[in-house]
Design a protein around this motif. Structure first.
Motif, PDB file in Angstrom:
ATOM      1  N   ASP A  25       0.839  -1.206   0.000  1.00  0.00           N
ATOM      2  CA  ASP A  25       0.000   0.000   0.000  1.00  0.00           C
ATOM      3  C   ASP A  25       0.872   1.254   0.000  1.00  0.00           C
ATOM      4  OD1 ASP A  25      -2.515  -1.270   0.004  1.00  0.00           O
ATOM      5  OD2 ASP A  25      -2.276  -1.721   2.136  1.00  0.00           O
ATOM      6  N   PRO A  26       1.659   1.475  -1.043  1.00  0.00           N
ATOM      7  CA  PRO A  26       2.652   2.549  -1.018  1.00  0.00           C
ATOM      8  C   PRO A  26       2.104   3.956  -1.197  1.00  0.00           C
ATOM      9  CG  PRO A  26       2.675   1.474  -3.149  1.00  0.00           C
ATOM     10  CD  PRO A  26       1.708   0.710  -2.305  1.00  0.00           C
ATOM     11  N   THR A  27       0.817   4.107  -1.596  1.00  0.00           N
ATOM     12  CA  THR A  27       0.318   5.452  -1.932  1.00  0.00           C
ATOM     13  C   THR A  27      -1.024   5.747  -1.277  1.00  0.00           C
ATOM     14  OG1 THR A  27      -0.582   4.503  -3.989  1.00  0.00           O
ATOM     15  CG2 THR A  27       1.568   5.588  -4.118  1.00  0.00           C
ATOM     16  N   THR A  28      -1.300   5.194  -0.137  1.00  0.00           N
ATOM     17  CA  THR A  28      -2.604   5.394   0.502  1.00  0.00           C
ATOM     18  C   THR A  28      -2.776   6.802   1.038  1.00  0.00           C
ATOM     19  OG1 THR A  28      -1.659   4.504   2.543  1.00  0.00           O
ATOM     20  CG2 THR A  28      -2.873   2.968   1.126  1.00  0.00           C
ATOM     21  N   ALA A  29      -1.669   7.534   1.244  1.00  0.00           N
ATOM     22  CA  ALA A  29      -1.765   8.862   1.857  1.00  0.00           C
ATOM     23  C   ALA A  29      -1.625   9.989   0.841  1.00  0.00           C
ATOM     24  CB  ALA A  29      -0.697   9.006   2.954  1.00  0.00           C
ATOM     25  N   VAL A  30      -1.668   9.685  -0.467  1.00  0.00           N
ATOM     26  CA  VAL A  30      -1.526  10.735  -1.477  1.00  0.00           C
ATOM     27  C   VAL A  30      -2.833  10.866  -2.265  1.00  0.00           C
ATOM     28  CG1 VAL A  30       0.956  10.305  -1.662  1.00  0.00           C
ATOM     29  CG2 VAL A  30      -0.611   9.156  -3.225  1.00  0.00           C
ATOM     30  N   ASP A  31      -2.979  11.959  -2.952  1.00  0.00           N
ATOM     31  CA  ASP A  31      -4.202  12.171  -3.746  1.00  0.00           C
ATOM     32  C   ASP A  31      -4.159  11.305  -5.000  1.00  0.00           C
ATOM     33  OD1 ASP A  31      -3.160  13.919  -6.148  1.00  0.00           O
ATOM     34  OD2 ASP A  31      -2.248  14.765  -4.336  1.00  0.00           O
ATOM     35  N   SER A  32      -5.301  11.196  -5.675  1.00  0.00           N
ATOM     36  CA  SER A  32      -5.433  10.275  -6.800  1.00  0.00           C
ATOM     37  C   SER A  32      -4.551  10.652  -7.975  1.00  0.00           C
ATOM     38  CB  SER A  32      -6.897  10.219  -7.247  1.00  0.00           C
ATOM     39  OG  SER A  32      -7.357  11.516  -7.623  1.00  0.00           O
ATOM     40  N   VAL A  33      -4.406  11.963  -8.248  1.00  0.00           N
ATOM     41  CA  VAL A  33      -3.564  12.392  -9.370  1.00  0.00           C
ATOM     42  C   VAL A  33      -2.104  12.022  -9.116  1.00  0.00           C
ATOM     43  CG1 VAL A  33      -2.730  14.372 -10.678  1.00  0.00           C
ATOM     44  CG2 VAL A  33      -5.144  14.246  -9.988  1.00  0.00           C
ATOM     45  N   THR A  34      -1.636  12.337  -7.916  1.00  0.00           N
ATOM     46  CA  THR A  34      -0.250  11.992  -7.567  1.00  0.00           C
ATOM     47  C   THR A  34      -0.051  10.484  -7.590  1.00  0.00           C
ATOM     48  OG1 THR A  34      -0.101  13.952  -6.154  1.00  0.00           O
ATOM     49  CG2 THR A  34       1.553  12.250  -5.820  1.00  0.00           C
ATOM     50  N   GLU A  35      -1.067   9.747  -7.129  1.00  0.00           N
ATOM     51  CA  GLU A  35      -0.975   8.285  -7.117  1.00  0.00           C
ATOM     52  C   GLU A  35      -0.816   7.746  -8.539  1.00  0.00           C
ATOM     53  OE1 GLU A  35      -3.129   4.855  -4.560  1.00  0.00           O
ATOM     54  OE2 GLU A  35      -4.473   6.081  -5.814  1.00  0.00           O
ATOM     55  N   GLN A  36      -1.570   8.295  -9.491  1.00  0.00           N
ATOM     56  CA  GLN A  36      -1.444   7.868 -10.888  1.00  0.00           C
ATOM     57  C   GLN A  36      -0.045   8.157 -11.428  1.00  0.00           C
ATOM     58  OE1 GLN A  36      -4.598   9.776 -13.040  1.00  0.00           O
ATOM     59  NE2 GLN A  36      -6.211   8.530 -12.126  1.00  0.00           N
ATOM     60  N   ASN A  37       0.475   9.359 -11.101  1.00  0.00           N
ATOM     61  CA  ASN A  37       1.826   9.711 -11.559  1.00  0.00           C
ATOM     62  C   ASN A  37       2.865   8.753 -10.998  1.00  0.00           C
ATOM     63  OD1 ASN A  37       0.820  11.893 -12.993  1.00  0.00           O
ATOM     64  ND2 ASN A  37       1.155  13.342 -11.296  1.00  0.00           N
ATOM     65  N   ILE A  38       2.734   8.469  -9.695  1.00  0.00           N
ATOM     66  CA  ILE A  38       3.705   7.580  -9.050  1.00  0.00           C
ATOM     67  C   ILE A  38       3.638   6.184  -9.670  1.00  0.00           C
ATOM     68  CG2 ILE A  38       4.288   6.402  -6.896  1.00  0.00           C
ATOM     69  CD1 ILE A  38       3.400   8.923  -5.405  1.00  0.00           C
ATOM     70  N   ALA A  39       2.433   5.655  -9.838  1.00  0.00           N
ATOM     71  CA  ALA A  39       2.282   4.310 -10.393  1.00  0.00           C
ATOM     72  C   ALA A  39       2.895   4.214 -11.788  1.00  0.00           C
ATOM     73  CB  ALA A  39       0.807   3.926 -10.424  1.00  0.00           C
ATOM     74  N   GLY A  40       2.627   5.209 -12.621  1.00  0.00           N
ATOM     75  CA  GLY A  40       3.171   5.197 -13.981  1.00  0.00           C
ATOM     76  C   GLY A  40       4.685   5.312 -13.992  1.00  0.00           C
ATOM     77  N   GLN A  41       5.237   6.183 -13.137  1.00  0.00           N
ATOM     78  CA  GLN A  41       6.687   6.383 -13.093  1.00  0.00           C
ATOM     79  C   GLN A  41       7.404   5.170 -12.532  1.00  0.00           C
ATOM     80  OE1 GLN A  41       6.126  11.216 -12.567  1.00  0.00           O
ATOM     81  NE2 GLN A  41       6.759   9.984 -10.820  1.00  0.00           N
ATOM     82  N   VAL A  42       6.840   4.540 -11.502  1.00  0.00           N
ATOM     83  CA  VAL A  42       7.459   3.335 -10.941  1.00  0.00           C
ATOM     84  C   VAL A  42       7.430   2.211 -11.966  1.00  0.00           C
ATOM     85  CG1 VAL A  42       7.230   1.527  -9.183  1.00  0.00           C
ATOM     86  CG2 VAL A  42       6.991   3.926  -8.535  1.00  0.00           C
TER      87      VAL A  42
END
Length: 537
Positions: A473-490
């Protein structure tokens, strides 16, 4: 024989007593079950501690030469009015002082350096053992108790290096003083030679109560420190449970006990100081009176009388301090050494790791790219994560949902190489944190928001560049837009490596190369025949 310990990385044997520190010369730590372990630890910085011992002995002897020079000046210059001889002895005295200052500086530098390196190496050994992911088996060890061992106990054992330096100088001083006194008066020299050991024996016998009480004081203070640390660590939970009053009462009990033990030990120490100082004064007075009678009877000159009185005044310090230091410091150091050895030699909660070939077969079954593992109320994911955590840490990084940060900058928390840190910060979308990579995060990341802390922790896991990366659960504390960016970049950054993400977030499912349920991953991780090819998803 040292205590063998298997590393979680490759199954090789590690002896925590042999781990090096970053100093110019790591301490040569003895095996944990060695006899006289504390003494061997104190000598582990040779030859530097030996140089300190010799230098301190020379310093003491130089100080003891002062009354000799003054006595010769009185007999050869002042008594007969020889100005040239007086100038000569004054120059000799200046040379003696200069030599003493220089050698004393070198000796103390070597001693302090050895103390700090031994303490550092012990701290490194203890913290490495504390951080070992296999944990401790048996009795519970609190964070406060381990902190006390890693800080005060290691420092106390390091300080015992002094006990290998000053006693050498003190013994050398007693021998030197007795020899010079013997050359002036054999009976006085014999008295000095016998008086030194006698004062040491008196100090050791008087210090017996202090030895026991100092150990009790040390234990009580360590317990109070450990309790305070544990209270601070769990303060929020205690407030939530409404247990502050109970905990305060508990801490008051251990603090009061520490206070009483300290007073009790201080009383014994005061008695030791009083007895040794009185014994030394009586001894010096007796030598001085005897020397005075010999001078009155013409058996020694005025200069020799000055020399004898000066030597006895000089000898009172090494004679009294030798027994006092051995008695008061060694018992505390031994108690600390015992606690250090208990931590270093403690059994592991998890005593075995997956064998290298088994680990290789498991890793080979994990598909490349991003694998997202969803939730299943009928399957507990903890055993699956435990299996992944048991894989060699050189190949697999398991990043927990909540990771601790240490005081420093964002970049410091990510990776020591700034270029690697900056790239990982970009992948984890940390570059929008005000202050950027140079922002101070505070202890535990208290100066960051929850989402920022989570992204910094993710960046740290990415910077490790492990062959297999497990994210919970690496992105539970971030907003949805940031979560999408992080997922795509990772996903883009780790496209050729294995990344397993335990998450229900749509953003991770959107970039997943494959999606698995926990039961399917558990089956995939089951041991398979050697040589099976990697799944390609």
């Amino acid at each position: 024989m040292s205590v063998p310990m298997k590393t979680p990385d490759n199954g090789s044997i590690v002896d925590y007593s042999a781990l090096p520190g970053p100093g110019a010369q790591p301490s040569r730590m003895p095996p944990l079950d060695a006899r006289m372990w504390t003494l061997k630890v104190a000598l582990s910085q040779h030859p530097w501690s030996y140089i300190a011992s010799v230098g301190m002995a020379i310093t003491f002897v130089c100080n003891g030469l002062t009354p000799v020079v003054v006595g010769r000046a009185v007999d050869e210059a002042i008594a007969v009015g020889e100005l040239r001889r007086l100038v000569f002895w004054i120059l000799m005295l200046m040379l003696l002082f200069a030599t003493s200052i220089l050698v004393n500086w070198v000796a103390r530098y070597m001693m302090v350096r050895s103390q700090q390196l031994v303490s550092h190496d012990l701290r490194t050994m203890v913290t490495d053992r504390i951080q070992d992911p296999r944990g401790f088996r048996g009795r519970g060890r609190t964070a406060g108790g381990l902190l006390s061992v890693a800080s005060s106990d290691t420092q106390r054992v390091g300080d015992v290096v002094m006990m290998t330096v000053f006693p050498v100088a003190e013994v050398a001083s007693i021998i030197y003083g007795a020899t010079l006194t013997f050359l002036i008066s054999p009976w006085l020299g014999l008295a000095v030679l016998l008086g030194g050991p006698l004062l040491v024996i008196i100090a050791l016998r008087t210090a017996r109560p202090l030895q026991a009480r100092s150990v009790e004081r040390q234990k009580a203070i360590a317990q109070a420190s450990a309790t305070a640390t544990d209270v601070v660590q769990g303060l929020r939970i205690l407030k939530g449970l409404g247990a502050i009053v109970t905990v305060r009462r508990r801490y008051e009990e251990v603090s009061t006990n520490a206070y009483r033990k300290t007073v009790h030990a201080s009383a014994a120490e005061a008695r030791l100081n009083g007895v040794t100082e009185a014994s030394g004064a009586i001894f010096v007075s007796g030598i001085g009176i005897a020397a005075g009678f010999l001078a009155l009877n013409g058996q020694m000159s005025i200069g020799e009388l000055i020399t004898v009185v000066g030597l006895t005044q000089f000898l009172i310090m090494p004679m009294t301090m030798l027994g006092k230091n051995v008695a008061s410091r060694w018992a505390s150091a031994e108690a600390s050494a015992k606690r250090i050895r208990e931590v270093l030699g403690a059994e592991f909660e998890r005593t075995s790791e997956l064998e290298a070939d088994t680990a290789q077969r498991i890793i080979s079954r994990l598909p490349r790219g991003v694998t997202v593992v969803g939730a299943d109320p009928q399957v507990d994911p903890d055993p699956i994560i435990a299996t992944l955590e048991s894989l060699p840490r050189t190949r697999v990084i398991v990043a927990p949902h909540a990771a601790d940060l240490f005081d420093g900058t964002v970049a410091d928390n990510v990776h020591p190489d700034r270029a690697i840190a900056d790239e990982a910060i970009r992948v984890a979308s940390c570059d929008d944190i005000p202050g950027g990579a140079d922002k101070m995060v505070g202890e535990g990341g208290r100066m960051l928001s929850g989402g920022q802390r989570q992204r910094v922790a993710l960046a740290r896991a990415i910077a490790a560049d492990a062959e297999v990366l497990i994210l919970q659960d690496p992105t539970t504390a971030v907003d949805s837009v940031t979560e999408q960016n992080i997922a795509g970049q990772v996903a883009a950054f780790r496209k050729d490596r294995v990344t397993v993400v335990f998450s229900e977030a749509p953003a991770w499912r959107a970039v997943a190369d494959q999606q698995l349920e926990p039961a399917a991953l558990a089956t995939l991780l089951a041991e398979v025949p050697a040589g099976e090819d990697r799944a390609d998803g």
